[in-house]
Structures are given as C-alpha cells and as structure tokens.
Enzyme design. Structure first.
Site, PDB file in Angstrom:
ATOM      1  N   LYS A   1       0.899  -1.130  -0.215  1.00  0.00           N
ATOM      2  CA  LYS A   1       0.130   0.077   0.007  1.00  0.00           C
ATOM      3  C   LYS A   1       0.845   1.238  -0.139  1.00  0.00           C
ATOM      4  O   LYS A   1       1.928   1.136   0.578  1.00  0.00           O
ATOM      5  CB  LYS A   1      -0.954   0.027   1.213  1.00  0.00           C
ATOM      6  CG  LYS A   1      -0.209   0.051   2.535  1.00  0.00           C
ATOM      7  CD  LYS A   1       0.233   1.626   3.004  1.00  0.00           C
ATOM      8  CE  LYS A   1       0.870   1.325   4.294  1.00  0.00           C
ATOM      9  NZ  LYS A   1       1.618   2.697   4.634  1.00  0.00           N
TER      10      LYS A   1
ATOM     11  N   ASP B   1      -2.966  -1.678   9.262  1.00  0.00           N
ATOM     12  CA  ASP B   1      -3.198  -1.665   7.897  1.00  0.00           C
ATOM     13  C   ASP B   1      -3.706  -3.039   7.270  1.00  0.00           C
ATOM     14  O   ASP B   1      -3.785  -3.178   6.061  1.00  0.00           O
ATOM     15  CB  ASP B   1      -1.596  -1.516   7.334  1.00  0.00           C
ATOM     16  CG  ASP B   1      -1.045  -0.160   7.377  1.00  0.00           C
ATOM     17  OD1 ASP B   1      -1.713   0.886   7.864  1.00  0.00           O
ATOM     18  OD2 ASP B   1       0.196   0.060   7.434  1.00  0.00           O
TER      19      ASP B   1
ATOM     20  N   ALA C   1       3.609  -1.588   4.234  1.00  0.00           N
ATOM     21  CA  ALA C   1       2.957  -2.530   4.694  1.00  0.00           C
ATOM     22  C   ALA C   1       2.912  -3.922   4.330  1.00  0.00           C
ATOM     23  O   ALA C   1       2.018  -4.636   4.058  1.00  0.00           O
ATOM     24  CB  ALA C   1       1.350  -2.134   4.562  1.00  0.00           C
TER      25      ALA C   1
ATOM     26  N   GLY D   1       7.538   1.070   4.814  1.00  0.00           N
ATOM     27  CA  GLY D   1       6.369   2.027   4.756  1.00  0.00           C
ATOM     28  C   GLY D   1       5.325   1.442   3.492  1.00  0.00           C
ATOM     29  O   GLY D   1       4.427   2.339   3.354  1.00  0.00           O
TER      30      GLY D   1
ATOM     31  N   PRO E   1       9.438  -4.533   0.076  1.00  0.00           N
ATOM     32  CA  PRO E   1      10.415  -4.301   0.798  1.00  0.00           C
ATOM     33  C   PRO E   1      10.080  -4.285   2.367  1.00  0.00           C
ATOM     34  O   PRO E   1       9.129  -3.936   2.652  1.00  0.00           O
ATOM     35  CB  PRO E   1      10.854  -2.886   0.717  1.00  0.00           C
ATOM     36  CG  PRO E   1      10.585  -2.815  -0.725  1.00  0.00           C
ATOM     37  CD  PRO E   1       9.247  -3.614  -0.664  1.00  0.00           C
TER      38      PRO E   1
ATOM     39  N   ALA F   1      10.126  -3.297   6.386  1.00  0.00           N
ATOM     40  CA  ALA F   1      10.372  -1.939   7.077  1.00  0.00           C
ATOM     41  C   ALA F   1      10.417  -0.797   6.222  1.00  0.00           C
ATOM     42  O   ALA F   1      11.318   0.154   6.290  1.00  0.00           O
ATOM     43  CB  ALA F   1      11.138  -2.054   8.185  1.00  0.00           C
TER      44      ALA F   1
HETATM   45  P1  ATP Z   1       3.847  -0.433   7.896  1.00  0.00           P
HETATM   46  O1  ATP Z   1       3.970   0.897   6.936  1.00  0.00           O
HETATM   47  O2  ATP Z   1       2.539  -1.046   8.051  1.00  0.00           O
HETATM   48  O3  ATP Z   1       4.240  -0.031   9.329  1.00  0.00           O
HETATM   49  P2  ATP Z   1       6.168  -1.387   6.913  1.00  0.00           P
HETATM   50  O4  ATP Z   1       6.203  -1.647   5.355  1.00  0.00           O
HETATM   51  O5  ATP Z   1       7.152  -0.326   7.427  1.00  0.00           O
HETATM   52  O6  ATP Z   1       4.881  -1.471   7.615  1.00  0.00           O
HETATM   53  P3  ATP Z   1       6.926  -4.256   7.552  1.00  0.00           P
HETATM   54  O7  ATP Z   1       7.604  -4.555   5.943  1.00  0.00           O
HETATM   55  O8  ATP Z   1       5.583  -4.618   7.780  1.00  0.00           O
HETATM   56  O9  ATP Z   1       6.996  -2.528   7.530  1.00  0.00           O
HETATM   57  O10 ATP Z   1       7.986  -4.810   8.607  1.00  0.00           O
HETATM   58  C1  ATP Z   1       7.890  -4.071   9.933  1.00  0.00           C
HETATM   59  C2  ATP Z   1       8.610  -5.129  11.013  1.00  0.00           C
HETATM   60  O11 ATP Z   1       7.457  -6.188  11.098  1.00  0.00           O
HETATM   61  C3  ATP Z   1       9.713  -5.678  10.364  1.00  0.00           C
HETATM   62  O12 ATP Z   1      11.183  -5.141  10.677  1.00  0.00           O
HETATM   63  C4  ATP Z   1       9.632  -7.093  10.878  1.00  0.00           C
HETATM   64  O13 ATP Z   1      10.637  -7.430  12.057  1.00  0.00           O
HETATM   65  C5  ATP Z   1       8.073  -7.376  11.348  1.00  0.00           C
HETATM   66  N1  ATP Z   1       7.239  -8.463  10.470  1.00  0.00           N
HETATM   67  C6  ATP Z   1       6.480  -9.215  10.923  1.00  0.00           C
HETATM   68  N2  ATP Z   1       5.853 -10.088  10.177  1.00  0.00           N
HETATM   69  C7  ATP Z   1       6.680  -9.409   9.021  1.00  0.00           C
HETATM   70  C8  ATP Z   1       6.431 -10.229   7.606  1.00  0.00           C
HETATM   71  N3  ATP Z   1       5.536 -11.100   7.295  1.00  0.00           N
HETATM   72  N4  ATP Z   1       7.225  -9.400   6.539  1.00  0.00           N
HETATM   73  C9  ATP Z   1       8.012  -8.732   7.093  1.00  0.00           C
HETATM   74  N5  ATP Z   1       8.009  -7.969   8.308  1.00  0.00           N
HETATM   75  C10 ATP Z   1       7.321  -8.641   9.024  1.00  0.00           C
END
Ligand code: ATP
Length: 317
Positions: A19, A155, A119, A117, A113, A115
C-alpha cells in the site's frame, strides 16, 4: 478477498499488494497511544505471494512453519520466522476464532521491501488469513476476517480489501472510495528499513502542536474522482514525510532528484523510507525509472494502482 475457491486440502496461494498512502493526515496521539489517522490508501502492483500447505516434512499439522524467499531488493533476513511474524499471529487468531489448531507450512514470496512503509507485513498477514481459511476450509465470514485483521494491525484490513480506500480511526476502519484513474508510480526502496514507531515518535517531537483531529482528505478524494494525474499530484499529502526526511535527509534529496527528472510529484510512502513518484503514464514511469537508475538509485520499481486486495491466485488439489 474473494477470487478463486480452493480445493479442500491442497496448497493455496494468495497474493496481497503493497500500500501507499495518497493522503496521510496524522493527529495528536490518543489516550491509548495510537495516532488518529485520516488516510487514503492505494494498493499498488508490488505484491507478496503467500502459499499455505497442510504440512511438509518436519512440520506438525497443528503448528505453523514459515519460510521466506525474496526478490533481490528485499532483505529476507529481516523477516522474523517465529511468533513475531504477523503471519503467525494471523494463524493463532484464526485458531482462536474457530477453537481449533490452524497450522501448516507457509511460504512467503516477498517482493515488498521490509520496514519500507509499504505495509509488507500487513499484506502477508491478510494473505495468510485468506490462505489458511481456505486451506482448512474454515468458512470465516468477511466480517470476522476484517475484525481479526484490525486486531493484527492498523493496515491489515486495507490489505484485505485493496483498491483505493479511506482509512480512519488508527487506519483500521476502511471504506472504498471513488477512483477514476489508472495511476502510475515509480517506487524507490531504501537499502535500510525505517521503524514505523521511530517515525511516529519523531513526528511527536516535531509536531507538538498536532491537531486532535487529523487533516481531512477531501481535496485528495476530489482529485481521485477526476482521474487526472496532475490534479492528484497537487493534493498528495503525508504528515509523516517531514519526520521521515528529518531522520533520513537523503530521502529529501531523492524527492528533489525525481521531481527534477520529471516526476509530477514525489513523496515518502507512509512512514518511509520508500519514496514514490507519481507519473503521467506507464511510458513516463519507465522513463523516470531509467533516469533515476542512471543518476544513482540502485533499485527502482514501476507499479500501477489501484490493484485488488488479498485474493487467491492458485489453488491445487
Ligand atoms: P507499516 O507501513 O505497516 O508500518 P512497513 O512496510 O514499514 O509497515 P513491514 O515490512 O510490515 O514494515 O515490517 C515491519 C516489521 O515487522 C519488520 O521489521 C519485521 O520485524 C516485522 N514483521 C512481522 N511480520 C513480517 C512479515 N511477514 N514481513 C515483513 N516483516 C514482518
């Protein structure tokens, strides 16, 4: 949600999209610590595939095993394989609802990717809910899936429904909105992730004056209805952008570079560090991607939106 129906017992593959937030209005923290959001999500064509199987050697039927394979721009080592993985929590929540073990072997094929941003973890959780529900023939209602999703993360409900949607509350209350465009995005991930809680903490430091009510998304919603990229570009809005750029000044430089190479507009995606650029067309997006690679970005992806939420793409007997 929806798509093909699975044959009972065979492996099921569900796809869920990254997203981006076209509008991310953030208010002052609530008493429960969450920030109230008014956000407009869009699901874009950068997806993880989640395959659930009844069992493989070494995995008991009532326990969950998680494996990861990843595109070369994804840091697979940063994905937890234990109970910290949102997919694990999704299986536990389904098991509690149906009062039975929900196990098996789950393969995450990640292109989103970590973490970033975007989701990615939420997408995997949404896909796992659908895949495990089909694999075990649980017949979970959409209402229950959405309720479990909201408990798993803000999310996750959007990752189930996809498309373009307004999110309120802490982002977990979602409703589809009118969208008359096909939008082309250039997506530039960072080599290193950024923790969402860190960015919110920095937002709190930078914006002690944040309003109780997050800024509304009306202008952006109007732009979506026009279907015109120039109009959408004008109203893209991210309250977390300054905090992410303050933590990672190179993101600001990247946005300037992309806009000087012709992007209609660049912005941080959600809490970052991924940066997305809106383009006029698929050709424009490909040209911009080439220019960004020539001028120093290692990984540059092109994705269109809006795409579907979590849906079955393969189901085997
Ligand atoms: P958001 O924007 O929703 O905060 P994001 O895209 O920044 O998410 P994610 O890729 O969801 O971040 O990962 C955040 C953290 O969640 C990772 O550092 C990891 O430790 C943990 N995590 C738990 N489950 C997963 C998964 N299935 N894939 C990736 N990371 C995961």
């Amino acid at each position: 949600m929806g798509g093909l129906s699975a044959t009972r017992g065979g492996p099921v593959t569900v796809r869920a999209a990254a997203k981006i937030n076209l509008h991310l209005g953030v208010g002052a923290p609530r008493e429960d610590g969450f920030h109230p959001l008014t956000t407009v999500y869009q699901a874009i064509g950068l997806c993880d595939d989640v395959t659930a199987r009844a069992s493989v050697a070494g995995v008991e039927a009532d326990t969950l095993g998680i494996e990861v394979s990843a595109s070369d721009w994804v840091d697979a080592a940063a994905v937890p394989l234990d109970a910290a993985n949102l997919v694990h929590r999704a299986a536990v929540a389904l098991g509690e609802l149906h009062d039975r073990p929900v196990g098996g072997s789950v393969l995450l094929e990640k292109s989103i990717p970590v973490a970033g941003g975007l989701a990615g973890g939420s997408a995997d959780a949404a896909a796992a809910l659908v895949a495990l529900d089909r694999l075990h023939d649980l017949g979970t209602s959409d209402d229950d899936l959405l309720r479990i999703a909201a408990d798993l993360g803000s999310d996750v409900p959007f990752s189930l429904i996809g498309g373009t949607a307004l999110g309120t509350g802490r982002g977990e209350l979602v409703e589809p909105v009118g969208d008359n465009g096909t939008w082309w995005w250039v997506v530039v991930p960072s080599d290193e992730g950024l923790g969402t809680p860190d960015v919110y903490r920095h937002f709190d430091r930078m914006r002690p004056d944040a309003p109780a009510e997050p800024p509304p998304a009306d202008a952006l919603l109007g732009a979506l209805r026009t279907g015109q990229p120039l109009s959408l570009a004008r109203f893209l809005h991210n309250d977390l952008g300054d905090a992410a750029i303050d933590l990672r000044p190179e993101l600001g430089d990247l946005i300037v570079r992309g806009e000087s190479e012709g992007a209609l507009r660049g912005m941080v995606s959600g809490s970052g560090p991924t940066v997305v650029f809106l383009c006029e067309s698929s050709d424009h997006a490909r040209d911009l991607a080439g220019a960004l690679m020539r001028t120093g970005s290692r990984v540059v992806l092109v994705a269109n939106g809006a795409v579907a939420g979590a849906h079955v793409v393969r189901a085997h007997a």
